[in-house]
Enzyme design. Structure first.
Site, short mmCIF file in Angstrom:
data_model
loop_
_atom_site.label_atom_id
_atom_site.label_comp_id
_atom_site.label_asym_id
_atom_site.label_seq_id
_atom_site.Cartn_x
_atom_site.Cartn_y
_atom_site.Cartn_z
N GLU A 1 -42.48 -9.68 32.88
CA GLU A 1 -43.31 -10.88 33.02
C GLU A 1 -44.36 -10.95 31.92
O GLU A 1 -44.64 -12.01 31.35
CB GLU A 1 -44.02 -10.90 34.38
CG GLU A 1 -43.10 -10.94 35.58
CD GLU A 1 -42.76 -9.54 36.11
OE1 GLU A 1 -42.46 -8.64 35.30
OE2 GLU A 1 -42.79 -9.37 37.33
N CYS B 1 -45.82 -6.98 39.73
CA CYS B 1 -46.82 -5.96 40.05
C CYS B 1 -48.22 -6.58 39.97
O CYS B 1 -48.40 -7.69 39.47
CB CYS B 1 -46.69 -4.78 39.10
SG CYS B 1 -47.36 -5.11 37.45
N1 THU Z 1 -41.10 -3.95 36.13
C1 THU Z 1 -41.10 -5.21 35.60
O1 THU Z 1 -40.77 -5.40 34.42
N2 THU Z 1 -41.45 -6.24 36.41
C2 THU Z 1 -41.70 -6.14 37.73
O2 THU Z 1 -41.96 -7.14 38.38
C3 THU Z 1 -41.65 -4.82 38.38
C4 THU Z 1 -41.52 -3.66 37.47
C5 THU Z 1 -40.68 -2.84 35.27
C6 THU Z 1 -41.75 -1.90 34.79
C7 THU Z 1 -40.96 -0.65 34.53
O3 THU Z 1 -40.37 -0.73 33.23
C8 THU Z 1 -39.83 -0.68 35.54
O4 THU Z 1 -39.75 -2.05 35.98
C9 THU Z 1 -40.04 0.22 36.74
O5 THU Z 1 -41.27 0.01 37.30
#
Ligand code: THU
Length: 173
Positions: free
Chosen positions: A77, A121
């Site tokens: 995001e 997150c």
């Molecule tokens: N992650 C995202 O890119 N977006 C989210 O909404 C949740 C988590 C990624 C961060 C990290 O690279 C992986 O997912 C595991 O947390």
């Protein structure tokens, strides 16, 4: 006597499947799944794609980009939002979609929320809020669960109540 204020529940609209969305929204999901393949996630193996629709119809996307120094990794995001900020600094973001292929089944013991929805997150919610404030323009957020249902939030304020924002700072005084 202590007065208790009722905490408001998040408001969203649930759609049973992608078919119920507008064509442009379906397109945003298609592109998000496609761009998810560009995720660099050798450490978590959790691949995420995100797509934005800007006010002028431009579509911008991102995927998560990880680092051997784990804390430097960046969510899909924020990659998409910073891409928009860097390349289209004057155009408000109107819609945001986020998807993964690692949807898990809901599990009460593991404290997953309804049907295991992939949701941004906390850090990403704060960054989405900054873009809403910057342009004084709400961003619709579309999330998907493990069954393919879609959850549409009218604004990130539904996901981040009592948010911190630039209006607390003094730089305009
Ligand atoms: N992650 C995202 O890119 N977006 C989210 O909404 C949740 C988590 C990624 C961060 C990290 O690279 C992986 O997912 C595991 O947390």
């Amino acid at each position: 006597m202590i007065k208790k204020k009722r905490v408001q529940k998040e408001k969203y609209i649930k759609y049973k499947s992608l078919d119920q969305l507008e064509d442009i929204e379906k397109k945003l999901f298609t592109i998000a799944f496609d761009k998810m393949e560009n995720a660099y996630a050798p450490y978590s193996n959790f691949h995420v794609g995100s797509t934005l629709l800007l006010e002028d119809g431009t579509i911008v996307s991102g995927s998560n980009q990880e680092n051997a120094s784990y804390g430097l990794s960046m969510c899909a995001e924020r990659v998409a939002l910073f891409n928009a900020g860097a390349n289209y600094p004057d155009i408000p973001v109107k819609k945001l979609v986020v998807v993964t292929k690692n949807y898990k089944k809901a599990d009460k013991k593991n404290n997953t929320h309804e049907n295991c929805i992939l949701a941004p997150c906390g850090a990403c919610r704060q960054v989405i809020m900054e873009y809403e404030n910057r342009f004084n323009s709400d961003i619709e957020i579309f999330l998907m669960d493990s069954k393919g249902s879609i959850y549409k939030f009218e604004t990130v304020k539904q996901l981040l109540p009592f948010a911190f924002g630039g209006y607390f700072l003094n730089y305009n005084q």
